[in-house]
Design a protein around this motif. Structure first.
Motif, PDB file in Angstrom:
ATOM      1  N   GLN A 110       0.826  -1.211   0.000  1.00 51.00           N
ATOM      2  CA  GLN A 110       0.000   0.000   0.000  1.00 51.00           C
ATOM      3  C   GLN A 110       0.865   1.268   0.000  1.00 51.00           C
ATOM      4  OE1 GLN A 110      -3.328   0.029  -0.344  1.00 51.00           O
ATOM      5  NE2 GLN A 110      -3.187   2.255  -0.444  1.00 51.00           N
ATOM      6  N   ALA A 111       2.012   1.214   0.693  1.00 52.49           N
ATOM      7  CA  ALA A 111       2.910   2.377   0.739  1.00 52.49           C
ATOM      8  C   ALA A 111       3.494   2.666  -0.652  1.00 52.49           C
ATOM      9  CB  ALA A 111       4.031   2.137   1.748  1.00 52.49           C
ATOM     10  N   TYR A 112       3.762   1.603  -1.416  1.00 53.91           N
ATOM     11  CA  TYR A 112       4.286   1.772  -2.777  1.00 53.91           C
ATOM     12  C   TYR A 112       3.210   2.393  -3.670  1.00 53.91           C
ATOM     13  CZ  TYR A 112       8.280  -0.944  -1.322  1.00 53.91           C
ATOM     14  OH  TYR A 112       9.399  -1.358  -0.672  1.00 53.91           O
ATOM     15  N   LEU A 113       1.980   1.910  -3.524  1.00 61.86           N
ATOM     16  CA  LEU A 113       0.877   2.445  -4.319  1.00 61.86           C
ATOM     17  C   LEU A 113       0.702   3.931  -4.011  1.00 61.86           C
ATOM     18  CD1 LEU A 113      -1.366   1.973  -6.359  1.00 61.86           C
ATOM     19  CD2 LEU A 113      -2.881   1.409  -4.441  1.00 61.86           C
ATOM     20  N   GLU A 114       0.770   4.280  -2.737  1.00 61.05           N
ATOM     21  CA  GLU A 114       0.626   5.682  -2.340  1.00 61.05           C
ATOM     22  C   GLU A 114       1.741   6.543  -2.942  1.00 61.05           C
ATOM     23  OE1 GLU A 114       0.859   8.165   1.757  1.00 61.05           O
ATOM     24  OE2 GLU A 114      -0.264   6.283   1.861  1.00 61.05           O
ATOM     25  N   ALA A 115       2.969   6.016  -2.942  1.00 63.02           N
ATOM     26  CA  ALA A 115       4.098   6.759  -3.516  1.00 63.02           C
ATOM     27  C   ALA A 115       3.872   6.998  -5.018  1.00 63.02           C
ATOM     28  CB  ALA A 115       5.408   6.010  -3.286  1.00 63.02           C
ATOM     29  N   VAL A 116       3.321   6.000  -5.703  1.00 63.15           N
ATOM     30  CA  VAL A 116       3.043   6.139  -7.133  1.00 63.15           C
ATOM     31  C   VAL A 116       1.880   7.101  -7.357  1.00 63.15           C
ATOM     32  CG1 VAL A 116       2.189   4.921  -9.190  1.00 63.15           C
ATOM     33  CG2 VAL A 116       3.981   3.882  -7.781  1.00 63.15           C
ATOM     34  N   ASN A 117       0.793   6.908  -6.603  1.00 61.99           N
ATOM     35  CA  ASN A 117      -0.410   7.725  -6.795  1.00 61.99           C
ATOM     36  C   ASN A 117      -0.203   9.203  -6.492  1.00 61.99           C
ATOM     37  OD1 ASN A 117      -2.818   5.191  -5.659  1.00 61.99           O
ATOM     38  ND2 ASN A 117      -1.917   5.518  -7.666  1.00 61.99           N
ATOM     39  N   THR A 118       0.809   9.536  -5.696  1.00 62.96           N
ATOM     40  CA  THR A 118       1.053  10.944  -5.332  1.00 62.96           C
ATOM     41  C   THR A 118       2.189  11.559  -6.154  1.00 62.96           C
ATOM     42  OG1 THR A 118       2.478  10.185  -3.525  1.00 62.96           O
ATOM     43  CG2 THR A 118       0.191  10.675  -2.965  1.00 62.96           C
ATOM     44  N   THR A 119       2.641  10.847  -7.193  1.00 67.95           N
ATOM     45  CA  THR A 119       3.692  11.368  -8.069  1.00 67.95           C
ATOM     46  C   THR A 119       3.144  12.522  -8.915  1.00 67.95           C
ATOM     47  OG1 THR A 119       4.834   9.246  -8.146  1.00 67.95           O
ATOM     48  CG2 THR A 119       5.251  10.745  -9.977  1.00 67.95           C
ATOM     49  N   PRO A 120       3.894  13.618  -9.009  1.00 62.79           N
ATOM     50  CA  PRO A 120       3.431  14.753  -9.831  1.00 62.79           C
ATOM     51  C   PRO A 120       3.241  14.333 -11.294  1.00 62.79           C
ATOM     52  CG  PRO A 120       5.387  15.356  -8.554  1.00 62.79           C
ATOM     53  CD  PRO A 120       5.182  13.890  -8.380  1.00 62.79           C
ATOM     54  N   GLU A 121       2.229  14.884 -11.943  1.00 61.59           N
ATOM     55  CA  GLU A 121       1.907  14.502 -13.321  1.00 61.59           C
ATOM     56  C   GLU A 121       2.975  14.893 -14.336  1.00 61.59           C
ATOM     57  OE1 GLU A 121      -0.174  12.402 -14.880  1.00 61.59           O
ATOM     58  OE2 GLU A 121      -0.562  11.893 -12.813  1.00 61.59           O
ATOM     59  N   ASN A 122       3.832  15.859 -14.000  1.00 64.68           N
ATOM     60  CA  ASN A 122       4.871  16.242 -14.959  1.00 64.68           C
ATOM     61  C   ASN A 122       6.007  15.222 -15.016  1.00 64.68           C
ATOM     62  OD1 ASN A 122       6.182  16.718 -12.562  1.00 64.68           O
ATOM     63  ND2 ASN A 122       6.630  18.877 -12.963  1.00 64.68           N
ATOM     64  N   CYS A 123       5.921  14.193 -14.202  1.00 67.95           N
ATOM     65  CA  CYS A 123       6.912  13.112 -14.195  1.00 67.95           C
ATOM     66  C   CYS A 123       6.403  11.983 -15.087  1.00 67.95           C
ATOM     67  CB  CYS A 123       7.086  12.612 -12.757  1.00 67.95           C
ATOM     68  SG  CYS A 123       7.916  11.028 -12.623  1.00 67.95           S
ATOM     69  N   SER A 124       7.223  11.561 -16.061  1.00 74.02           N
ATOM     70  CA  SER A 124       6.770  10.424 -16.869  1.00 74.02           C
ATOM     71  C   SER A 124       7.558   9.155 -16.580  1.00 74.02           C
ATOM     72  CB  SER A 124       6.784  10.753 -18.368  1.00 74.02           C
ATOM     73  OG  SER A 124       8.058  11.191 -18.743  1.00 74.02           O
ATOM     74  N   VAL A 125       8.718   9.293 -15.903  1.00 72.64           N
ATOM     75  CA  VAL A 125       9.502   8.106 -15.543  1.00 72.64           C
ATOM     76  C   VAL A 125       9.841   8.163 -14.057  1.00 72.64           C
ATOM     77  CG1 VAL A 125      11.558   6.725 -16.010  1.00 72.64           C
ATOM     78  CG2 VAL A 125      10.491   8.028 -17.870  1.00 72.64           C
ATOM     79  N   LEU A 126       9.292   7.211 -13.314  1.00 69.36           N
ATOM     80  CA  LEU A 126       9.469   7.151 -11.863  1.00 69.36           C
ATOM     81  C   LEU A 126      10.282   5.919 -11.502  1.00 69.36           C
ATOM     82  CD1 LEU A 126       8.660   7.952  -8.907  1.00 69.36           C
ATOM     83  CD2 LEU A 126       6.579   6.594  -9.254  1.00 69.36           C
ATOM     84  N   MET A 127      11.242   6.079 -10.598  1.00 69.38           N
ATOM     85  CA  MET A 127      12.026   4.947 -10.114  1.00 69.38           C
ATOM     86  C   MET A 127      11.821   4.847  -8.603  1.00 69.38           C
ATOM     87  SD  MET A 127      16.058   4.125 -10.930  1.00 69.38           S
ATOM     88  CE  MET A 127      15.900   3.615 -12.635  1.00 69.38           C
ATOM     89  N   LEU A 128      11.324   3.693  -8.153  1.00 71.82           N
ATOM     90  CA  LEU A 128      11.034   3.458  -6.736  1.00 71.82           C
ATOM     91  C   LEU A 128      11.975   2.398  -6.188  1.00 71.82           C
ATOM     92  CD1 LEU A 128       7.183   3.013  -6.140  1.00 71.82           C
ATOM     93  CD2 LEU A 128       8.648   4.816  -5.273  1.00 71.82           C
ATOM     94  N   PHE A 129      12.604   2.683  -5.049  1.00 69.59           N
ATOM     95  CA  PHE A 129      13.547   1.748  -4.432  1.00 69.59           C
ATOM     96  C   PHE A 129      12.964   1.232  -3.127  1.00 69.59           C
ATOM     97  CE2 PHE A 129      15.871   4.676  -7.033  1.00 69.59           C
ATOM     98  CZ  PHE A 129      16.888   3.929  -7.605  1.00 69.59           C
ATOM     99  N   GLY A 130      12.999  -0.104  -2.956  1.00 67.02           N
ATOM    100  CA  GLY A 130      12.424  -0.644  -1.735  1.00 67.02           C
ATOM    101  C   GLY A 130      12.883  -2.047  -1.415  1.00 67.02           C
ATOM    102  N   HIS A 131      12.011  -2.759  -0.710  1.00 70.73           N
ATOM    103  CA  HIS A 131      12.374  -4.013  -0.056  1.00 70.73           C
ATOM    104  C   HIS A 131      11.406  -5.141  -0.400  1.00 70.73           C
ATOM    105  CE1 HIS A 131      14.769  -1.488   2.744  1.00 70.73           C
ATOM    106  NE2 HIS A 131      13.776  -0.647   2.565  1.00 70.73           N
ATOM    107  N   ASN A 132      11.925  -6.351  -0.347  1.00 72.18           N
ATOM    108  CA  ASN A 132      11.061  -7.521  -0.408  1.00 72.18           C
ATOM    109  C   ASN A 132      10.482  -7.773   0.977  1.00 72.18           C
ATOM    110  OD1 ASN A 132      10.775  -8.466  -2.939  1.00 72.18           O
ATOM    111  ND2 ASN A 132      12.254 -10.112  -2.792  1.00 72.18           N
ATOM    112  N   PRO A 133       9.337  -8.405   1.075  1.00 74.18           N
ATOM    113  CA  PRO A 133       8.522  -8.911  -0.040  1.00 74.18           C
ATOM    114  C   PRO A 133       7.605  -7.846  -0.654  1.00 74.18           C
ATOM    115  CG  PRO A 133       7.493  -9.524   2.023  1.00 74.18           C
ATOM    116  CD  PRO A 133       8.772  -8.805   2.382  1.00 74.18           C
ATOM    117  N   ASP A 134       7.520  -6.673  -0.008  1.00 75.33           N
ATOM    118  CA  ASP A 134       6.527  -5.671  -0.434  1.00 75.33           C
ATOM    119  C   ASP A 134       6.681  -5.242  -1.881  1.00 75.33           C
ATOM    120  OD1 ASP A 134       5.641  -5.850   2.144  1.00 75.33           O
ATOM    121  OD2 ASP A 134       6.396  -3.891   2.777  1.00 75.33           O
ATOM    122  N   ILE A 135       7.918  -5.039  -2.338  1.00 72.35           N
ATOM    123  CA  ILE A 135       8.126  -4.520  -3.692  1.00 72.35           C
ATOM    124  C   ILE A 135       7.712  -5.565  -4.732  1.00 72.35           C
ATOM    125  CG2 ILE A 135      10.584  -5.145  -3.954  1.00 72.35           C
ATOM    126  CD1 ILE A 135      10.871  -2.184  -5.124  1.00 72.35           C
TER     127      ILE A 135
END
Length: 168
Positions: free
Chosen positions: A91-116
């Motif tokens: 859910q935290a990853y989804l929130e990070a994606v959903n709150t990304t500014p629209e002027n961004c077209s390429v997002l890179m998210l760094f995280g941990h297993n198993p969540d990622i």
């Protein structure tokens, strides 16, 4: 609207857990640093342009982001740290994606297993099995805003691990 790309990156190899250190503070091993650099260089050679980097604030994830930023020519000071990506579940990853500014077209998210890994599967319903340390999974969204990203809205474009790159 156009295509958006999401790179999910699992942190590189980290030190073993030790009783006197908090898991949060574990750092990358020299292998983890080399793999992250190799992965960043590999993506740079494919002309990967990243608009925004967001990472778990845990040491090993942030270090992975910094090493890859260096290879990709991304400003390290611009990396956004999000505490919830450490243990907030998919859910935290989804929130990070959903709150990304629209002027961004390429997002890179760094995280941990198993969540990622769970989050990647949630986006596509395709089984990427467990993401290896330092691995990158690339997802594409067509005609969606970041706020609209949810279950089964992505297409998995590729998956690369440091092991695959070492062998090639």
């Amino acid at each position: 609207m156009m295509k958006k790309l999401l790179y999910l990156v699992r942190h590189g190899q980290a030190e073993d857990r030790a009783p006197m250190f908090r898991d949060f503070e574990r750092e990358l091993t020299s292998q983890g640093i080399m793999d992250s650099a190799r992965m960043g260089k590999y993506l740079a050679q494919k002309s990967t342009q990243v608009d925004r980097m967001v990472t778990s604030s845990a040491a090993r994830a942030y270090q992975t982001a910094k090493v890859m930023a260096e290879q990709l020519g991304y400003e390290q000071e611009a990396i956004v740290c999000v505490d919830k990506l450490y243990d907030g579940g998919p859910q935290a990853y989804l929130e990070a994606v959903n709150t990304t500014p629209e002027n961004c077209s390429v997002l890179m998210l760094f995280g941990h297993n198993p969540d990622i890994t769970y989050f990647g599967e949630y986006l596509t319903r395709s089984d990427v099995s467990s993401m290896e340390k330092g691995a990158v999974a690339i997802y594409e969204f067509e005609d969606l805003s970041w706020a609209e990203v949810s279950a089964k809205t992505a297409r998995l474009l590729g998956y690369e691990s440091p092991r695959q790159i070492r062998l090639s």
